[in-house]
Write a protein that holds these residues in place. Structure first.
Motif, PDB file in Angstrom:
ATOM      1  N   TRP A 188       0.836  -1.214   0.000  1.00  0.00           N
ATOM      2  CA  TRP A 188       0.000   0.000   0.000  1.00  0.00           C
ATOM      3  C   TRP A 188       0.864   1.255   0.000  1.00  0.00           C
ATOM      4  CZ3 TRP A 188      -3.146  -2.122   4.680  1.00  0.00           C
ATOM      5  CH2 TRP A 188      -3.928  -3.202   4.257  1.00  0.00           C
ATOM      6  N   GLU A 189       1.956   1.232   0.771  1.00  0.00           N
ATOM      7  CA  GLU A 189       2.854   2.391   0.795  1.00  0.00           C
ATOM      8  C   GLU A 189       3.473   2.624  -0.578  1.00  0.00           C
ATOM      9  OE1 GLU A 189       5.812   1.865   3.808  1.00  0.00           O
ATOM     10  OE2 GLU A 189       4.326   1.771   5.433  1.00  0.00           O
ATOM     11  N   ILE A 190       3.902   1.558  -1.214  1.00  0.00           N
ATOM     12  CA  ILE A 190       4.503   1.681  -2.550  1.00  0.00           C
ATOM     13  C   ILE A 190       3.480   2.226  -3.535  1.00  0.00           C
ATOM     14  CG2 ILE A 190       5.475   0.389  -4.512  1.00  0.00           C
ATOM     15  CD1 ILE A 190       6.693  -1.542  -2.366  1.00  0.00           C
ATOM     16  N   ILE A 191       2.279   1.678  -3.499  1.00  0.00           N
ATOM     17  CA  ILE A 191       1.233   2.143  -4.413  1.00  0.00           C
ATOM     18  C   ILE A 191       0.932   3.619  -4.170  1.00  0.00           C
ATOM     19  CG2 ILE A 191      -1.222   1.950  -4.987  1.00  0.00           C
ATOM     20  CD1 ILE A 191      -0.935  -1.101  -4.519  1.00  0.00           C
ATOM     21  N   ALA A 192       0.784   4.011  -2.914  1.00  0.00           N
ATOM     22  CA  ALA A 192       0.442   5.399  -2.591  1.00  0.00           C
ATOM     23  C   ALA A 192       1.533   6.371  -3.042  1.00  0.00           C
ATOM     24  CB  ALA A 192       0.190   5.539  -1.096  1.00  0.00           C
ATOM     25  N   GLU A 193       2.772   5.945  -2.973  1.00  0.00           N
ATOM     26  CA  GLU A 193       3.872   6.835  -3.332  1.00  0.00           C
ATOM     27  C   GLU A 193       4.249   6.778  -4.806  1.00  0.00           C
ATOM     28  OE1 GLU A 193       7.229   6.377  -0.720  1.00  0.00           O
ATOM     29  OE2 GLU A 193       5.930   6.469   1.046  1.00  0.00           O
ATOM     30  N   ASP A 194       4.211   5.568  -5.398  1.00  0.00           N
ATOM     31  CA  ASP A 194       4.769   5.406  -6.742  1.00  0.00           C
ATOM     32  C   ASP A 194       3.842   4.718  -7.742  1.00  0.00           C
ATOM     33  OD1 ASP A 194       7.287   6.528  -5.930  1.00  0.00           O
ATOM     34  OD2 ASP A 194       7.714   4.637  -4.914  1.00  0.00           O
ATOM     35  N   GLY A 195       2.670   4.274  -7.312  1.00  0.00           N
ATOM     36  CA  GLY A 195       1.734   3.602  -8.212  1.00  0.00           C
ATOM     37  C   GLY A 195       1.913   2.094  -8.230  1.00  0.00           C
ATOM     38  N   ILE A 196       0.930   1.414  -8.793  1.00  0.00           N
ATOM     39  CA  ILE A 196       0.933  -0.052  -8.812  1.00  0.00           C
ATOM     40  C   ILE A 196       2.090  -0.607  -9.641  1.00  0.00           C
ATOM     41  CG2 ILE A 196      -0.363  -2.086  -9.603  1.00  0.00           C
ATOM     42  CD1 ILE A 196      -2.896  -0.713  -8.624  1.00  0.00           C
ATOM     43  N   ALA A 197       2.455   0.086 -10.702  1.00  0.00           N
ATOM     44  CA  ALA A 197       3.552  -0.405 -11.542  1.00  0.00           C
ATOM     45  C   ALA A 197       4.861  -0.533 -10.760  1.00  0.00           C
ATOM     46  CB  ALA A 197       3.743   0.514 -12.742  1.00  0.00           C
ATOM     47  N   ALA A 198       5.010   0.228  -9.671  1.00  0.00           N
ATOM     48  CA  ALA A 198       6.241   0.186  -8.876  1.00  0.00           C
ATOM     49  C   ALA A 198       6.291  -1.008  -7.925  1.00  0.00           C
ATOM     50  CB  ALA A 198       6.390   1.477  -8.084  1.00  0.00           C
ATOM     51  N   VAL A 199       5.190  -1.747  -7.811  1.00  0.00           N
ATOM     52  CA  VAL A 199       5.161  -2.907  -6.924  1.00  0.00           C
ATOM     53  C   VAL A 199       5.880  -4.066  -7.600  1.00  0.00           C
ATOM     54  CG1 VAL A 199       3.706  -4.597  -5.719  1.00  0.00           C
ATOM     55  CG2 VAL A 199       2.991  -2.195  -5.840  1.00  0.00           C
ATOM     56  N   THR A 200       7.021  -4.437  -7.034  1.00  0.00           N
ATOM     57  CA  THR A 200       7.786  -5.598  -7.502  1.00  0.00           C
ATOM     58  C   THR A 200       8.249  -6.355  -6.261  1.00  0.00           C
ATOM     59  OG1 THR A 200       9.918  -4.447  -7.464  1.00  0.00           O
ATOM     60  CG2 THR A 200       8.640  -4.323  -9.533  1.00  0.00           C
ATOM     61  N   LEU A 201       8.654  -7.578  -6.451  1.00  0.00           N
ATOM     62  CA  LEU A 201       9.204  -8.330  -5.325  1.00  0.00           C
ATOM     63  C   LEU A 201      10.391  -7.590  -4.733  1.00  0.00           C
ATOM     64  CD1 LEU A 201       9.077 -11.941  -6.810  1.00  0.00           C
ATOM     65  CD2 LEU A 201       7.503 -10.932  -5.164  1.00  0.00           C
ATOM     66  N   ARG A 202      11.205  -7.026  -5.603  1.00  0.00           N
ATOM     67  CA  ARG A 202      12.399  -6.308  -5.160  1.00  0.00           C
ATOM     68  C   ARG A 202      12.029  -5.042  -4.384  1.00  0.00           C
ATOM     69  NH1 ARG A 202      17.052  -7.443  -7.080  1.00  0.00           N
ATOM     70  NH2 ARG A 202      16.307  -8.205  -8.985  1.00  0.00           N
ATOM     71  N   SER A 203      11.047  -4.273  -4.871  1.00  0.00           N
ATOM     72  CA  SER A 203      10.675  -3.030  -4.171  1.00  0.00           C
ATOM     73  C   SER A 203      10.035  -3.335  -2.817  1.00  0.00           C
ATOM     74  CB  SER A 203       9.752  -2.160  -5.029  1.00  0.00           C
ATOM     75  OG  SER A 203       8.481  -2.752  -5.212  1.00  0.00           O
ATOM     76  N   ILE A 204       9.272  -4.409  -2.743  1.00  0.00           N
ATOM     77  CA  ILE A 204       8.663  -4.806  -1.465  1.00  0.00           C
ATOM     78  C   ILE A 204       9.751  -5.204  -0.477  1.00  0.00           C
ATOM     79  CG2 ILE A 204       7.185  -6.510  -0.315  1.00  0.00           C
ATOM     80  CD1 ILE A 204       5.634  -6.664  -3.032  1.00  0.00           C
TER      81      ILE A 204
END
Length: 177
Positions: free
Chosen positions: A19-35
């Motif tokens: 949720w933090e990643i989505i709120a800051e950078d959008g769904i496209a930024a959600v990756t295993l690595r970013s999590i």
């Protein structure tokens, strides 16, 4: 003795990171690595709970909806219930702002992702059914109020109107429709 792990709690922690990643950078930024990087955990830890990125994104959405439902219970009084239903996503504080950003990101994603569309559509139908019930079966009025509230909340989210003026507008909308 082996350490007891609460798997539901671990999944919830990963959801919150998503949720933090989505709120800051959008769904496209959600990756295993970013999590993994955001959570300070290994990619293997993430993959232990979710085999794919898509599984993570879908689980985070269903968890998001469940958390939102618990956080904003609908009062028994129909007028109060309608007000909560139409205003709960106004970004009045940091938590609500995060929630609104996440929800609208998923709404946008549902246009092109059939799996997300299915989950979002079910939630939207449920909200419409509830609003219809609160409005004594008037589905047309429910749709109009929900659509208008969505637009007003979106305007508050992007800063065109203040959260306070958004709530005032929704209250006026309810009173005059």
């Amino acid at each position: 003795m082996p350490k007891q792990v609460n798997h539901a709690e671990r999944r919830a922690e990963i959801d919150a990171i998503v949720w933090e990643i989505i709120a800051e950078d959008g769904i496209a930024a959600v990756t295993l690595r970013s999590i993994a990087a955001r959570g300070g955990i290994s990619m293997g830890h993430v993959q232990h709970y979710f085999p794919t990125r898509d599984a993570i994104v879908r689980h985070a959405l269903t968890s998001f909806l469940a958390v939102a439902e618990r956080a904003h219970p609908i009062p028994d009084n129909p007028d109060d219930g309608l007000l909560v239903l139409l205003t709960h996503a106004i970004p009045c504080d940091e938590s609500q702002q995060l929630g609104s950003k996440v929800w609208y990101a998923y709404l946008a994603e549902s246009i092109t992702d059939p799996d997300i569309r299915e989950i979002v559509s079910k939630a939207l139908r449920g909200t419409e059914d509830l609003a219809t019930t609160l409005l004594d079966g008037d589905r047309t009025r429910a749709r109009i109020l929900l659509s208008a509230a969505d637009g007003i909340i979106y305007r508050a989210l992007v800063g065109i109107v203040t959260p306070q003026s958004a709530e005032a507008a929704i209250r006026e909308l309810i009173a005059t429709s």
